[in-house]
Design a protein around this motif. Structure first.
Motif, PDB file in Angstrom:
ATOM      1  N   GLY A  11       0.786  -1.229   0.000  1.00  0.00           N
ATOM      2  CA  GLY A  11       0.000   0.000   0.000  1.00  0.00           C
ATOM      3  C   GLY A  11       0.813   1.270   0.000  1.00  0.00           C
ATOM      4  N   LEU A  12       2.129   1.209  -0.128  1.00  0.00           N
ATOM      5  CA  LEU A  12       2.959   2.398  -0.162  1.00  0.00           C
ATOM      6  C   LEU A  12       3.110   2.857  -1.602  1.00  0.00           C
ATOM      7  CD1 LEU A  12       5.789   1.237   2.242  1.00  0.00           C
ATOM      8  CD2 LEU A  12       4.032   2.921   2.744  1.00  0.00           C
ATOM      9  N   THR A  13       3.074   4.170  -1.800  1.00  0.00           N
ATOM     10  CA  THR A  13       3.274   4.724  -3.129  1.00  0.00           C
ATOM     11  C   THR A  13       4.335   5.792  -3.059  1.00  0.00           C
ATOM     12  OG1 THR A  13       0.970   4.339  -3.668  1.00  0.00           O
ATOM     13  CG2 THR A  13       2.174   5.850  -5.092  1.00  0.00           C
ATOM     14  N   ALA A  14       5.274   5.777  -3.988  1.00  0.00           N
ATOM     15  CA  ALA A  14       6.300   6.806  -4.042  1.00  0.00           C
ATOM     16  C   ALA A  14       6.001   7.749  -5.189  1.00  0.00           C
ATOM     17  CB  ALA A  14       7.674   6.173  -4.246  1.00  0.00           C
ATOM     18  N   CYS A  15       6.116   9.042  -4.922  1.00  0.00           N
ATOM     19  CA  CYS A  15       5.935  10.051  -5.953  1.00  0.00           C
ATOM     20  C   CYS A  15       7.144  10.964  -5.933  1.00  0.00           C
ATOM     21  CB  CYS A  15       4.671  10.880  -5.692  1.00  0.00           C
ATOM     22  SG  CYS A  15       3.168   9.909  -5.569  1.00  0.00           S
ATOM     23  N   GLY A  16       7.453  11.598  -7.057  1.00  0.00           N
ATOM     24  CA  GLY A  16       8.506  12.585  -7.080  1.00  0.00           C
ATOM     25  C   GLY A  16       9.836  12.029  -7.542  1.00  0.00           C
ATOM     26  N   ALA A  17      10.175  10.802  -7.189  1.00  0.00           N
ATOM     27  CA  ALA A  17      11.401  10.190  -7.649  1.00  0.00           C
ATOM     28  C   ALA A  17      11.155   9.502  -8.979  1.00  0.00           C
ATOM     29  CB  ALA A  17      11.901   9.176  -6.614  1.00  0.00           C
ATOM     30  N   GLY A  93      -0.759   0.262   4.630  1.00  0.00           N
ATOM     31  CA  GLY A  93      -1.811   1.229   4.890  1.00  0.00           C
ATOM     32  C   GLY A  93      -1.398   2.672   4.848  1.00  0.00           C
ATOM     33  N   LEU A  94      -0.117   2.968   4.596  1.00  0.00           N
ATOM     34  CA  LEU A  94       0.323   4.358   4.565  1.00  0.00           C
ATOM     35  C   LEU A  94      -0.243   5.086   3.347  1.00  0.00           C
ATOM     36  CD1 LEU A  94       4.071   4.040   5.576  1.00  0.00           C
ATOM     37  CD2 LEU A  94       2.193   4.824   7.004  1.00  0.00           C
ATOM     38  N   PRO A  95      -0.417   6.410   3.444  1.00  0.00           N
ATOM     39  CA  PRO A  95      -0.895   7.179   2.287  1.00  0.00           C
ATOM     40  C   PRO A  95       0.196   7.349   1.241  1.00  0.00           C
ATOM     41  CG  PRO A  95      -0.393   8.643   4.111  1.00  0.00           C
ATOM     42  CD  PRO A  95      -0.224   7.246   4.636  1.00  0.00           C
ATOM     43  N   LYS A  96      -0.137   8.016   0.141  1.00  0.00           N
ATOM     44  CA  LYS A  96       0.849   8.293  -0.905  1.00  0.00           C
ATOM     45  C   LYS A  96       1.949   9.197  -0.338  1.00  0.00           C
ATOM     46  CE  LYS A  96      -2.193   7.854  -4.920  1.00  0.00           C
ATOM     47  NZ  LYS A  96      -2.751   8.540  -6.115  1.00  0.00           N
ATOM     48  N   VAL A 153      -5.599  11.682   6.711  1.00  0.00           N
ATOM     49  CA  VAL A 153      -4.658  12.807   6.797  1.00  0.00           C
ATOM     50  C   VAL A 153      -5.307  13.902   7.630  1.00  0.00           C
ATOM     51  CG1 VAL A 153      -3.374  14.546   5.509  1.00  0.00           C
ATOM     52  CG2 VAL A 153      -3.569  12.223   4.606  1.00  0.00           C
ATOM     53  N   VAL A 154      -4.643  14.317   8.716  1.00  0.00           N
ATOM     54  CA  VAL A 154      -5.207  15.311   9.624  1.00  0.00           C
ATOM     55  C   VAL A 154      -4.553  16.676   9.474  1.00  0.00           C
ATOM     56  CG1 VAL A 154      -5.924  13.574  11.298  1.00  0.00           C
ATOM     57  CG2 VAL A 154      -3.657  14.635  11.519  1.00  0.00           C
ATOM     58  N   TYR A 155      -3.454  16.746   8.723  1.00  0.00           N
ATOM     59  CA  TYR A 155      -2.801  18.046   8.495  1.00  0.00           C
ATOM     60  C   TYR A 155      -2.088  18.029   7.157  1.00  0.00           C
ATOM     61  CZ  TYR A 155       0.496  21.844   8.527  1.00  0.00           C
ATOM     62  OH  TYR A 155       1.207  22.949   8.158  1.00  0.00           O
ATOM     63  N   ARG A 156      -2.192  19.158   6.441  1.00  0.00           N
ATOM     64  CA  ARG A 156      -1.487  19.323   5.176  1.00  0.00           C
ATOM     65  C   ARG A 156      -0.837  20.709   5.129  1.00  0.00           C
ATOM     66  NH1 ARG A 156      -6.038  16.100   3.116  1.00  0.00           N
ATOM     67  NH2 ARG A 156      -5.125  14.371   1.901  1.00  0.00           N
ATOM     68  N   GLN A 157       0.449  20.746   4.809  1.00  0.00           N
ATOM     69  CA  GLN A 157       1.133  22.015   4.578  1.00  0.00           C
ATOM     70  C   GLN A 157       0.738  22.538   3.202  1.00  0.00           C
ATOM     71  OE1 GLN A 157       5.414  21.953   3.725  1.00  0.00           O
ATOM     72  NE2 GLN A 157       5.727  23.513   5.293  1.00  0.00           N
ATOM     73  N   GLU A 158       0.193  23.730   3.174  1.00  0.00           N
ATOM     74  CA  GLU A 158      -0.205  24.346   1.913  1.00  0.00           C
ATOM     75  C   GLU A 158       0.364  25.763   1.826  1.00  0.00           C
ATOM     76  OE1 GLU A 158      -1.580  22.772  -0.410  1.00  0.00           O
ATOM     77  OE2 GLU A 158      -2.622  21.070   0.501  1.00  0.00           O
ATOM     78  N   PRO A 159       0.684  26.200   0.593  1.00  0.00           N
ATOM     79  CA  PRO A 159       0.719  25.423  -0.653  1.00  0.00           C
ATOM     80  C   PRO A 159       1.880  24.427  -0.631  1.00  0.00           C
ATOM     81  CG  PRO A 159       1.685  27.580  -0.999  1.00  0.00           C
ATOM     82  CD  PRO A 159       1.144  27.597   0.403  1.00  0.00           C
ATOM     83  N   LYS A 160       1.903  23.530  -1.585  1.00  0.00           N
ATOM     84  CA  LYS A 160       2.978  22.545  -1.678  1.00  0.00           C
ATOM     85  C   LYS A 160       4.074  23.121  -2.586  1.00  0.00           C
ATOM     86  CE  LYS A 160      -0.107  18.682  -0.802  1.00  0.00           C
ATOM     87  NZ  LYS A 160       0.096  18.809   0.631  1.00  0.00           N
ATOM     88  N   LEU A 161       5.225  23.421  -1.982  1.00  0.00           N
ATOM     89  CA  LEU A 161       6.276  24.138  -2.699  1.00  0.00           C
ATOM     90  C   LEU A 161       7.615  23.416  -2.735  1.00  0.00           C
ATOM     91  CD1 LEU A 161       5.634  27.742  -1.267  1.00  0.00           C
ATOM     92  CD2 LEU A 161       4.746  26.754  -3.388  1.00  0.00           C
ATOM     93  N   SER A 162       7.742  22.309  -2.004  1.00  0.00           N
ATOM     94  CA  SER A 162       9.039  21.650  -1.905  1.00  0.00           C
ATOM     95  C   SER A 162       9.302  20.749  -3.105  1.00  0.00           C
ATOM     96  CB  SER A 162       9.118  20.817  -0.625  1.00  0.00           C
ATOM     97  OG  SER A 162      10.339  20.092  -0.583  1.00  0.00           O
ATOM     98  N   SER A 163      10.543  20.777  -3.575  1.00  0.00           N
ATOM     99  CA  SER A 163      11.001  19.837  -4.603  1.00  0.00           C
ATOM    100  C   SER A 163      11.796  18.697  -3.977  1.00  0.00           C
ATOM    101  CB  SER A 163      11.860  20.570  -5.639  1.00  0.00           C
ATOM    102  OG  SER A 163      11.099  21.550  -6.314  1.00  0.00           O
ATOM    103  N   GLY A 164      11.624  18.502  -2.670  1.00  0.00           N
ATOM    104  CA  GLY A 164      12.303  17.421  -1.979  1.00  0.00           C
ATOM    105  C   GLY A 164      13.250  17.880  -0.896  1.00  0.00           C
TER     106      GLY A 164
END
Length: 390
Positions: A11-17, A93-96, A153-164
């Motif tokens: 259930g783990l998904t990697a994005c960005g790499a 069970g972890l999110p993306k 998900v109970v918290y999200r940093q917005e806007p999303k600006l990090s490239s890693g």
């Protein structure tokens, strides 16, 4: 060897790499052949044991009531480690998760009422819809065997600006049940002093994501109500003081100027306007006015040469009485465990331990018996234990 698709199957998904994260070349295992090593310190002789090897960039550590441990690996795996060092397959069970550079799966803490609700909280880099940027986020789920159930998900940093880069993050509950979340500035200096963004902010929420009504900016138009304090660069350490019950944080400066802070509600800690560091080029930070400015707080304690501060712990003294009340901090750049002696809140002495090992110490936690557990950040990372030398 673990199969390359195991993390995704759970259930783990990697994005960005460019590709999904792959397991390390050797799976994590108990370090059964590693004998404890004694080291002399200013206060006592300690014994350092390697309990587990082969963890891929371990980041966060939480100790379960039964003595087992939960450990995060930055590429997106959450594992359970038994008292004998046996390491589980990744918990599902972890999110993306956005995995690239410094970004991935980060801290892990237990709910203050874990005995009843079995809730586990993790911070992680969450991808945006396009998957090309990320921001710090917090999710929680019920731990049942090898799965997290009912994950939200109970918290999200917005806007999303990090490239890693510069995503933080540590999670700390206070005595009232608030959850403090440390973050980074995402390497976007212009967002840090703005109250309508969450970059470079310490935030305070309720465990289910609701906003406390007494947050300092909760009623200010145009401000993000989650904000507790601002002007932070990249906070990777946080702990609750055992006497004052205030949250302390540590953060990375640029080249020089790592900080220890006791963030007050509504406080502005200055980045990037004031700093004790300089740019990696050696030039002054763009937009900085120097080391102080009206309305901006000075660091509680500052390192002119950056140790690269990470996880931190106020030690109880249960196993090593000489260290009672000391603040222990992981050091990434100077590869040491930093021990600070305090007089009240004031730092009066510093000692650096384990420097000869050259381990990048990412997290510091205390076990029920007073043993100190450290995570070593590396492709073949480790779980270490410190006890008094026998």
């Amino acid at each position: 060897m673990l199969p390359a698709v195991l993390a995704l199957a759970l259930g783990l998904t990697a994005c960005g790499a460019p590709d999904a994260p792959t397991p390390p070349s050797e799976p994590p295992k108990a370090a059964r052949d590693a004998a404890p090593v004694a080291e002399a310190t200013e206060k006592t002789r300690i014994e350092v044991s390697e309990l587990v090897t082969g963890l891929e960039h371990p980041w966060g550590l939480a100790i379960l009531p039964d003595g087992d441990m939960l450990v995060t690996e930055r590429p997106g795996r959450l594992r359970r480690i038994a008292a004998d060092g046996t390491v589980s397959a990744p918990i599902g069970g972890l999110p993306k998760i956005y995995v690239d550079g410094q970004a991935g799966l980060l801290d892990v803490v237990l709910s203050p009422t874990f005995a009843e609700d079995k809730l586990v909280y993790v911070s992680f880099a969450e991808p945006n819809l396009r998957g090309n940027k990320c921001g710090t986020a917090v999710a929680r789920g019920r731990l049942e065997g090898d799965q997290l159930r009912d994950v939200e998900v109970v918290y999200r940093q917005e806007p999303k600006l990090s490239s890693g880069t510069h995503v933080g993050s540590r999670l700390v509950f206070d005595d009232q049940g608030h959850l403090f979340v440390t973050q980074g500035d995402n390497r976007v200096d212009s967002a840090v002093q703005s109250l309508d963004t969450l970059q470079g902010k310490l935030v305070r929420i309720w465990p289910d994501g609701r906003i406390p009504e007494d947050n300092p900016f909760a009623k200010r138009e145009g401000a993000r109500p989650e904000i507790w304090s601002l002007g932070h660069r990249n906070m990777q350490g946080a702990a609750l003081h055992p006497v004052t019950r205030k949250v302390w944080t540590s953060e990375h400066g640029p080249m020089g100027g790592d900080e220890l802070n006791i963030p007050e509600a509504g406080g502005n800690y200055g980045w990037p306007v004031i700093t004790h560091g300089v740019d990696y080029s050696g030039e002054p930070i763009k937009g900085s006015t120097g080391r102080e400015a009206p309305g901006m707080a000075q660091p509680h304690h500052v390192w002119e040469v950056s140790p690269g501060l990470s996880g931190m712990l106020f030690y109880s003294g249960k196993a090593i009485p000489e260290w009672k009340g000391n603040l222990l901090l992981g050091s990434l750049a100077k590869t040491a465990l930093i021990r600070l002696e305090l007089d009240g809140d004031r730092v009066v002495h510093e000692e650096r331990l384990l420097a000869a090992r050259q381990d990048r110490i990412r997290d510091v936690r205390e076990g029920p018996d007073g043993a100190i557990y450290l995570l070593v950040d590396a492709e073949q990372g480790k779980l270490l234990r410190i006890r008094p030398a026998r």
